[in-house]
Design an enzyme around this catalytic site. Structure first.
Site: not given
Length: 246
Positions: A13, A15-17, A19, A136, A149
């Site tokens: 993961g 590709t953004s944020g 990660g 989280s 979640y």
């Protein structure tokens, strides 16, 4: 010298944020980083940004994709020293509205994806390797409409403890990082029409008065895969502005 000079790292993961920020941080410290993502264009962009990186298009809920990922790392020839298992999804759904497909989608990615990512790369881990799972702060509270979640992330904490015990004999450390609300495209995507309103609302519940930045989570991930945390395994680090602590 960087803290990860000559090391090989995997960021799922990426590709953004969080990660992507972590892939940048690992590469800046000298690691060659394998980055995964589901979208090829975003993956290509991430690899270009990070520089010392290899992109492998992969959906962590797809076992065939994970086999391809493991093969790509194996063909690189030097194993793995650091694994940041970060890929995950989240959606709002109340108990009375959640469907079986919602459950499957969330748990196949957030739990199954974690289990089988680690399983597939386990033979590739070098002695002294470190695994970091992304939990989280939602796992520890009862935020309405976020039950699936939160439950999936609660499972991550348990898996981290179990695997730490299973792998300690191989000299492999397993720790869990627990971000609080962080300004990422994924979080903003929960309210795509007005993400800033969501960020501001979440900030009111954080003692530091703001939500986190991806770079702050990446710094903690670096600590957990580096020698700076060499006497830590089975632990949980909260990077949440004090939300779950104060």
């Amino acid at each position: 010298m960087g803290q990860l000079d000559g090391k090989i790292a995997l960021v799922t993961g990426g590709t953004s944020g969080i990660g992507l920020a972590t892939a940048h941080r690992f590469a800046a410290e000298g690691a060659h980083v394998f980055i995964t993502g589901r979208d090829q264009q975003r993956l290509d962009n991430a690899v270009k940004e990070v520089g010392n990186a290899t992109g492998v298009r992969s959906d962590v809920s797809d076992l065939a994709d994970l086999d391809r990922l493991a093969l790509a790392i194996r063909e690189h020839g030097t194993g793995l020293d650091a694994v940041f298992v970060n890929a995950g999804i989240g959606e709002f759904a109340t108990l009375d509205s959640v469907g079986w497909q919602d459950y499957q989608k969330t748990f196949n990615t957030n739990v199954g994806g974690v289990i089988f990512t680690v399983q597939k790369v386990l033979p590739l881990l070098n002695p002294g390797a470190a695994i970091v799972l992304t939990g989280s702060s939602s796992a520890g509270n009862g935020q309405p409409s976020f039950g699936l979640y939160a439950a999936s992330k609660a499972a991550i904490r348990s898996l981290g403890r179990t695997w730490a015990g299973e792998l300690v004999g191989r000299g492999i450390r397993v720790n869990t990082i627990v971000p609080g609300p962080t300004e990422t495209p994924g979080l903003g995507g929960l309210v795509p029409d007005n993400p800033q309103a969501l960020f501001q609302q979440l900030a009111t519940g954080i003692p530091m008065g703001r939500i986190g930045r991806p770079e702050e989570i990446a710094n903690a991930a670096l600590f957990l895969v580096s020698d700076q945390s060499s006497f830590m395994t089975g632990s949980e680090i909260f990077v949440d502005g004090g939300a779950e602590q104060i």
